[in-house]
Design an enzyme around this catalytic site. Sequence first.
Site, PDB file in Angstrom:
ATOM      1  N   SER A 299     -23.272  18.168 -24.189  1.00  0.00           N
ATOM      2  CA  SER A 299     -23.537  19.450 -23.535  1.00  0.00           C
ATOM      3  C   SER A 299     -22.220  20.181 -23.336  1.00  0.00           C
ATOM      4  O   SER A 299     -21.154  19.653 -23.643  1.00  0.00           O
ATOM      5  CB  SER A 299     -24.212  19.219 -22.189  1.00  0.00           C
ATOM      6  OG  SER A 299     -23.268  18.665 -21.301  1.00  0.00           O
ATOM      7  N   LYS A 300     -22.338  21.377 -22.791  1.00  0.00           N
ATOM      8  CA  LYS A 300     -21.155  22.217 -22.611  1.00  0.00           C
ATOM      9  C   LYS A 300     -20.028  21.478 -21.896  1.00  0.00           C
ATOM     10  O   LYS A 300     -18.865  21.660 -22.188  1.00  0.00           O
ATOM     11  CB  LYS A 300     -21.512  23.447 -21.788  1.00  0.00           C
ATOM     12  CG  LYS A 300     -22.078  24.563 -22.625  1.00  0.00           C
ATOM     13  CD  LYS A 300     -22.217  25.800 -21.784  1.00  0.00           C
ATOM     14  CE  LYS A 300     -23.062  26.820 -22.503  1.00  0.00           C
ATOM     15  NZ  LYS A 300     -23.320  27.998 -21.714  1.00  0.00           N
ATOM     16  N   ARG A 301     -20.421  20.612 -20.947  1.00  0.00           N
ATOM     17  CA  ARG A 301     -19.355  19.967 -20.172  1.00  0.00           C
ATOM     18  C   ARG A 301     -18.575  18.947 -21.014  1.00  0.00           C
ATOM     19  O   ARG A 301     -17.545  18.449 -20.595  1.00  0.00           O
ATOM     20  CB  ARG A 301     -19.914  19.364 -18.887  1.00  0.00           C
ATOM     21  CG  ARG A 301     -20.622  18.084 -19.063  1.00  0.00           C
ATOM     22  CD  ARG A 301     -21.397  17.654 -17.832  1.00  0.00           C
ATOM     23  NE  ARG A 301     -22.530  16.885 -18.278  1.00  0.00           N
ATOM     24  CZ  ARG A 301     -22.446  15.657 -18.730  1.00  0.00           C
ATOM     25  NH1 ARG A 301     -21.290  15.053 -18.756  1.00  0.00           N
ATOM     26  NH2 ARG A 301     -23.518  15.024 -19.160  1.00  0.00           N
ATOM     27  N   HIS A 302     -19.059  18.625 -22.207  1.00  0.00           N
ATOM     28  CA  HIS A 302     -18.312  17.719 -23.079  1.00  0.00           C
ATOM     29  C   HIS A 302     -17.201  18.421 -23.853  1.00  0.00           C
ATOM     30  O   HIS A 302     -16.591  17.828 -24.706  1.00  0.00           O
ATOM     31  CB  HIS A 302     -19.232  17.044 -24.098  1.00  0.00           C
ATOM     32  CG  HIS A 302     -20.057  15.956 -23.511  1.00  0.00           C
ATOM     33  ND1 HIS A 302     -21.348  16.144 -23.136  1.00  0.00           N
ATOM     34  CD2 HIS A 302     -19.761  14.664 -23.227  1.00  0.00           C
ATOM     35  CE1 HIS A 302     -21.830  15.012 -22.649  1.00  0.00           C
ATOM     36  NE2 HIS A 302     -20.889  14.103 -22.692  1.00  0.00           N
TER      37      HIS A 302
END
Length: 484
Positions: free
Chosen positions: A245-248
Amino acid sequence: MTKDVRVRIAPSPTGFFHVGSARTALYNWLFARHHGGKFILRVEDTDVVRSSEEMISVILDGLKWLGIDWDEGPFFQSKRVQIYEKYVKSLLDAGKAYYCYCDSEDLEREKQAAYKRKEDWQYDRRCLRLSPGERAEKEKQGRPKVVRFLVPDEQVSYYDIVHHEIKREARDIEDLVIMRSNGIPTYNLACVVDDYEMSITHVIRAVDHITNTPKQILLYNALGLALPEFAHLPLILGDDKSKLSKRHGAASLMSYGERGYIPGAVLNYLALLGWSPGDDREVMTTDDIIKSFSLDRVNPSNAIFDEQKLEWMNGQYIYALSDDELCEHLRPVILESGFLNADEIAEKSEYLTKICGLVKKRLKTLVDFTEAAGYFFIDDFEFEKEGLNKHYNSETITLLNHFLPCLEKIERYTAQEIEDGVRDFANNNKIKARQVIHPLRFSITGKQGGPGLFEIMETIGKEKCLMRVRRFIDGFKGQEEKKK
Ligand code: GLU
């Protein structure tokens, strides 16, 4: 393949091009190109609040960057509402769909209350049971209404190319809303209508849509439309095994361009994220991937995104470029770093090509060039701390000072002559050549490692090398003076 292959991607513009969507696009494109079929681009932009031109261009730019071209589209669902209306009307007319006047917030409250009691909840079809009078009353009140699909009570089974036999009881599926109160269709309806209208033969999409497929099959059946084939691609997980996800950080396709990745390498890596050619090939040309691609070899288990592997692959791609091609790829990096402006890049193309040849092996990404090759462009580079501890002492300085006249004497300043000069000096002084080479490299580049020193020296030129060695010596002497 009996019919001409027609596949599509149907991204929703969210302002972010996820590598998962890029992988889905890629597999569709590879499948189309392998079979000489068509790849269609359809933008699912019925969620009008969120869609914008800019968000759509994120997708188009991402595809172009990867080198994925499309044959038809982009089609925009927001411009096709009348088509969906026709299909919804036919379902209503056939009694296969009905109007629902229930307030969505009320229903949501009921659902949450049931979940709290640990009970299942499904819409109970209360609006299907309204008498004509009750319905007329609601119409008179001007109550907002949605259209729900009357899900038939049957078993849905189909063959998924990746996951094989899939069965689902339709009684577990509630009567889904197919058209919102604002007249805009929901995803499942629009997707079925478009896939049919666009003669899509294979629906290839991420496995998070596998729960939508039985609903869509029921819609196809209710509308009397022939089914396409389905293939659901594995999820891409981050190294913590959660969905990427974006946080990766790694999730945004375009961040790879910014971080110095070559599109071909990213394409190659994404192709292997859930598929394999059936042998141990890894670094492959796009043409080879197209030739080998088949949905049968898509692995149903989730794929882990391994950034190190991608970085390695990128390094392989960089290494395989010709020096001139590498220069071309490096243009933005060189401009961004301020090493040269556009005119200088053109003027110094020979110098640049030479540098590219020297550092190529050491680059995992294009932006590594700034660090790896800075000393070819600037004199006031930073000296590595560790090297200073090692070489900034009176012994080395004396040695370099002693060597300086040999360097001054070299007339034809070629790598070979420089090497001969260094080796003669070492022999004459009964020391090992590396005792000169290491501090010499450090004084000229500020680094302890790098490409061959003699080639570096030839490339940088005699004057600059002399200046840098003298500067190194003088700097040390000056420091010693101050201490006194
Ligand atoms: N808009 C959906 C997505 O972006 C498309 C799903 C599909 O391919 O049917 O995931």
